[in-house]
Design an enzyme around this catalytic site. Sequence first.
Site, PDB file in Angstrom:
ATOM      1  N   TYR A 143      33.395  27.379  21.227  1.00 31.53           N
ATOM      2  CA  TYR A 143      33.358  27.362  22.692  1.00 31.53           C
ATOM      3  C   TYR A 143      32.158  26.561  23.204  1.00 31.53           C
ATOM      4  CZ  TYR A 143      32.863  28.989  27.483  1.00 31.53           C
ATOM      5  OH  TYR A 143      32.712  29.035  28.848  1.00 31.53           O
ATOM      6  N   LYS A 147      32.305  23.077  25.362  1.00 32.93           N
ATOM      7  CA  LYS A 147      31.703  22.920  26.698  1.00 32.93           C
ATOM      8  C   LYS A 147      30.667  21.799  26.673  1.00 32.93           C
ATOM      9  CE  LYS A 147      33.953  25.639  29.285  1.00 32.93           C
ATOM     10  NZ  LYS A 147      34.386  25.470  30.673  1.00 32.93           N
TER      11      LYS A 147
END
Length: 302
Positions: A143, A147
């Site tokens: 994650y 990002k």
Amino acid sequence: MEMPTDQSVLVTGGAGFIGSHLVDALVADNDVVVLDNLSSGRREWVDDRATLIAADLHNAQAVDQAVDGVDYIFHEAANVSVEHSVDAPVESHETNVDATLRLLEHARNEDARFIYASSAAVYGTPESIPIDESDPKQPTSPYGLEKHSADEYCRLYHEIYGVETIALRYFNVYGPRQRGGQYSGVIDIFLDQARREEDLTIHGDGKQTRDFVHVDDVVTANCLAATHGVPGEAYNIGTGSSITIKDLAQLVVDTFETNSSVTHIDARDGDIEQSCPSIRKAQRELGFEPTQSLNSKLEALW
Ligand code: UD2
């Protein structure tokens, strides 16, 4: 606050937790389109004045329709769970990186300003606290890396193509409509456990810190980013002070006088330890000032 007015705006994830609050703020004065696959969002959270396109980010035809003629794209749609990205990294990458890159292409073609929901997870394990935007990026989860990639694509799209991009690195956002079951945010999970008088489950020793920022402040940051800030730049969006998860659990137990107690379970893969931002850049360049305190807002959520 200076708000966008009479603009054509796309909010991806606009039926979800953060996106639907943003739509609420924009819809009276702008023409708002929402693109949302309703995986965690809800149709009833979308203001009637907005146009909802209930489709996935991977649906090219729906995306074409959603971006047509827009002045602003607020990209809130994402897989938001660190844990889910550890369970399903390929799927998470497709949503968080590939789909974001395609939207950036649309922003380039439409000459739209692109405001991206980036994350504190880009920093991973910080070398010093408070975390500054220019500090090293050492993500500890798929994650965080996703990002970080999309956040860097925003910077590059400004540098190479001149697209007006702004990345807002959200710390831990909480507030009404944060609902996601197993993959929800810790405040939603703890309040739910306290209401049921079940034990509050702390992953690991609970010494990990988080800066909890209320969704209303995050909406304000987005509206400010539409009219302020330096294109190509990224901004930390938090309150500037953090709390340990252990103290958060105790605060919930004490505030609501529940019969719940606190129990420790396995630490999560990919979990970051320290998370506390400096928000000075956002204060200086966006005019951002957080106004909501955790103590008063916990009561309201209860
Ligand atoms: C949140 C966001 C993520 C990203 C990041 C930025 C969610 C779901 N995820 O990830 O999108 O923006 O913040 O920092 O909002 N925990 C427990 N017990 C529980 C649940 C969680 O101890 O039952 C701990 C967890 O191990 C972590 C902390 O609480 O240390 C916060 O977890 P989270 O899932 O709310 O959010 P985080 O920081 O993983």
